[in-house]
Write an enzyme that holds these catalytic residues in place. Structure first.
Site, PDB file in Angstrom:
ATOM      1  N   MET A 169      -5.822   8.169 -12.614  1.00 37.68           N
ATOM      2  CA  MET A 169      -5.677   6.711 -12.410  1.00 37.68           C
ATOM      3  C   MET A 169      -6.942   6.110 -11.813  1.00 37.68           C
ATOM      4  SD  MET A 169      -1.697   6.041 -11.344  1.00 37.68           S
ATOM      5  CE  MET A 169      -2.069   4.405 -10.731  1.00 37.68           C
ATOM      6  N   SER A 226      -4.566   2.134   4.738  1.00 34.07           N
ATOM      7  CA  SER A 226      -4.821   1.614   3.392  1.00 34.07           C
ATOM      8  C   SER A 226      -4.838   0.079   3.419  1.00 34.07           C
ATOM      9  CB  SER A 226      -3.737   2.138   2.447  1.00 34.07           C
ATOM     10  OG  SER A 226      -3.933   1.656   1.150  1.00 34.07           O
ATOM     11  N   MET A 242      -8.388   2.338  -5.133  1.00 33.43           N
ATOM     12  CA  MET A 242      -7.911   3.696  -4.900  1.00 33.43           C
ATOM     13  C   MET A 242      -8.993   4.414  -4.112  1.00 33.43           C
ATOM     14  SD  MET A 242      -6.078   4.496  -8.493  1.00 33.43           S
ATOM     15  CE  MET A 242      -5.510   6.074  -7.914  1.00 33.43           C
ATOM     16  N   HIS A 291       6.573  -7.288  -2.892  1.00 31.80           N
ATOM     17  CA  HIS A 291       6.462  -6.655  -1.575  1.00 31.80           C
ATOM     18  C   HIS A 291       7.470  -7.291  -0.614  1.00 31.80           C
ATOM     19  CE1 HIS A 291       3.139  -4.155  -2.516  1.00 31.80           C
ATOM     20  NE2 HIS A 291       2.197  -5.069  -2.520  1.00 31.80           N
ATOM     21  N   TRP A 307       1.019   3.071  -8.530  1.00 28.14           N
ATOM     22  CA  TRP A 307       1.326   4.415  -9.041  1.00 28.14           C
ATOM     23  C   TRP A 307       2.685   4.394  -9.751  1.00 28.14           C
ATOM     24  CZ3 TRP A 307       1.816   9.146  -5.215  1.00 28.14           C
ATOM     25  CH2 TRP A 307       1.818  10.332  -5.952  1.00 28.14           C
ATOM     26  N   LYS A 354       0.776  -1.234   0.000  1.00 23.49           N
ATOM     27  CA  LYS A 354       0.000   0.000   0.000  1.00 23.49           C
ATOM     28  C   LYS A 354       0.814   1.295   0.000  1.00 23.49           C
ATOM     29  CE  LYS A 354      -3.415  -1.114  -0.538  1.00 23.49           C
ATOM     30  NZ  LYS A 354      -3.832  -1.849  -1.776  1.00 23.49           N
TER      31      LYS A 354
HETATM   32  N1  LIG Z   1      -1.759   8.234  -8.670  1.00 21.92           N
HETATM   33  C1  LIG Z   1      -1.836   8.049  -7.353  1.00 21.92           C
HETATM   34  N2  LIG Z   1      -1.698   9.090  -6.494  1.00 21.92           N
HETATM   35  C2  LIG Z   1      -1.791   8.899  -5.170  1.00 21.92           C
HETATM   36  N3  LIG Z   1      -2.029   7.706  -4.574  1.00 21.92           N
HETATM   37  C3  LIG Z   1      -2.169   6.645  -5.389  1.00 21.92           C
HETATM   38  C4  LIG Z   1      -2.078   6.752  -6.795  1.00 21.92           C
HETATM   39  N4  LIG Z   1      -2.266   5.515  -7.315  1.00 21.92           N
HETATM   40  C5  LIG Z   1      -2.479   4.672  -6.291  1.00 21.92           C
HETATM   41  N5  LIG Z   1      -2.424   5.348  -5.125  1.00 21.92           N
HETATM   42  C6  LIG Z   1      -2.671   4.835  -3.783  1.00 21.92           C
HETATM   43  O1  LIG Z   1      -1.689   3.876  -3.404  1.00 21.92           O
HETATM   44  C7  LIG Z   1      -2.292   2.934  -2.499  1.00 21.92           C
HETATM   45  C8  LIG Z   1      -2.137   1.539  -3.049  1.00 21.92           C
HETATM   46  O2  LIG Z   1      -0.796   1.191  -2.909  1.00 21.92           O
HETATM   47  P1  LIG Z   1      -0.150  -0.001  -3.728  1.00 21.92           P
HETATM   48  O3  LIG Z   1      -0.331   0.234  -5.164  1.00 21.92           O
HETATM   49  O4  LIG Z   1       1.248  -0.147  -3.226  1.00 21.92           O
HETATM   50  O5  LIG Z   1      -1.053  -1.230  -3.270  1.00 21.92           O
HETATM   51  S1  LIG Z   1      -0.651  -2.771  -3.309  1.00 21.92           S
HETATM   52  O6  LIG Z   1       0.094  -3.051  -2.059  1.00 21.92           O
HETATM   53  O7  LIG Z   1       0.151  -3.027  -4.499  1.00 21.92           O
HETATM   54  O8  LIG Z   1      -1.957  -3.489  -3.306  1.00 21.92           O
HETATM   55  C9  LIG Z   1      -3.760   3.326  -2.363  1.00 21.92           C
HETATM   56  O9  LIG Z   1      -3.829   4.207  -1.241  1.00 21.92           O
HETATM   57  P2  LIG Z   1      -5.163   4.489  -0.403  1.00 21.92           P
HETATM   58  O10 LIG Z   1      -6.098   5.221  -1.344  1.00 21.92           O
HETATM   59  O11 LIG Z   1      -4.712   5.357   0.730  1.00 21.92           O
HETATM   60  O12 LIG Z   1      -5.721   3.164   0.025  1.00 21.92           O
HETATM   61  C10 LIG Z   1      -3.970   4.069  -3.679  1.00 21.92           C
HETATM   62  O13 LIG Z   1      -5.057   4.940  -3.669  1.00 21.92           O
END
Ligand SMILES: Nc1ncnc2c1ncn2[C@@H]1O[C@H](COP(=O)(O)OS(=O)(=O)O)[C@@H](OP(=O)(O)O)[C@H]1O
Length: 277
Positions: free
Chosen positions: A245, A151, A269, A121, A65, A60
């Site tokens: 996204m 998250s 997201m 991870h 991203w 998370k």
């Molecule tokens: N473009 C962009 N900008 C800001 N934040 C973003 C973006 N893309 C993904 N996210 C947020 O990243 C969180 C998911 O993290 P991961 O992609 O690492 O998740 S995972 O572990 O691979 O399942 C998850 O965070 P939370 O919304 O706080 O749950 C996503 O919303």
């Protein structure tokens, strides 16, 4: 879309009873889903190639991203190419084990054409040694623990193979004790930090990416040795914004099989939290 349909159709052949919450088991002291632990030898023996790129984070932290940013940089801002398939199909997840007949992450990486961009991870000490022997590039993303754990809590409710998250208080305690999947957040972020100068590693922060995406995407471009015109960079910034996204089915996990990700509970997201600005 075809690739996503194929991925989803595998699940139709999954025997009933395989889709259930899976307990964790320690692998070299790190809690991982039992199915990942059972497949561990294959992960450990994984053979990296010199042009593999590993994108790593504690869960998370912004992996998805970063995957989108890297893909758009590699495709020189070409949106059609970046939308060829959803995230989970474009980037194999190294240690992932889904119910058979879905191929494991290791098998999916083996089938992917080079140069491969691989998600993990795994904490630093569990990354297969061949990545370091082959001097592969690694992009690590760290996110502050408060937003990471919140998250993670919402995600665990949605993802049907992860252990039941239970009550928030207990989940938070487990997070602080390093008992959640992939272990201790603290050891994860520090493990890569300590090694960042001994390997070809770019250590990024989610919060920096939010604060100044142009500056941070430039860092990624430099690391990948790709030079792009300012208008292409602007385009990448725009299409990797949270809003863009969240609306992009190839980047927001909306095409992920419902049997694995219960989208009636929430969205992958969620929202941009206050600490993230
Ligand atoms: N473009 C962009 N900008 C800001 N934040 C973003 C973006 N893309 C993904 N996210 C947020 O990243 C969180 C998911 O993290 P991961 O992609 O690492 O998740 S995972 O572990 O691979 O399942 C998850 O965070 P939370 O919304 O706080 O749950 C996503 O919303």
């Amino acid at each position: 879309m075809e690739a996503a349909q194929k991925f989803n159709s595998f699940l139709q052949d999954v025997p009933k009873g395989f889709l259930k919450r899976i307990p964790l088991r320690l692998v070299h002291g790190v809690p991982l889903r039992e199915t990942i632990a059972d497949n561990w030898r294959k992960v450990e023996q994984f053979q990296a190639r010199p042009d593999d790129l590993l994108i790593s984070s504690y869960p998370k932290a912004g992996t998805t991203w970063m995957q989108e940013i890297v893909d758009l940089i590699n495709n020189r801002g070409d949106l059609v190419k970046a939308r060829r398939a959803p995230t989970h199909v474009r980037f194999p997840f190294l240690e992932m084990v889904l119910p058979p007949p879905v191929p494991s992450g290791v098998d999916a990486v083996a089938k992917a054409p080079s140069p491969r961009v691989i998600k993990t991870h795994l904490p630093f000490q569990l990354v297969p040694k061949s990545f370091w022997e082959q001097n592969c590039k690694v992009i690590y993303i760290a996110r502050n623990p408060k937003d990471s754990v919140v998250s993670f809590y919402y995600f665990e409710q949605m993802f049907s193979l992860q252990p039941e998250p239970g009550h928030w208080e207990q989940f938070l305690q487990n997070f602080m004790d390093g008992k959640l999947s992939w272990g201790s957040w603290y050891q994860h972020v520090c493990g890569y930090w300590d090694e960042k100068n001994t390997h070809r590693m770019l250590y990024m922060f989610y919060e920096d990416m939010k604060e100044n995406p142009v500056r941070e995407i430039r860092k990624v471009m430099e690391f990948l040795e790709v030079d792009l015109a300012p208008d292409v960079l602007e385009k990448i910034v725009h299409h990797t914004s949270f809003k863009a996204m969240k609306e992009n089915p190839m980047a927001n996990y909306s095409t992920y099989p419902e049997a694995l990700l219960n989208k009636s509970i929430g969205t992958f997201m969620r929202k941009v939290s206050s600490q993230s600005h």
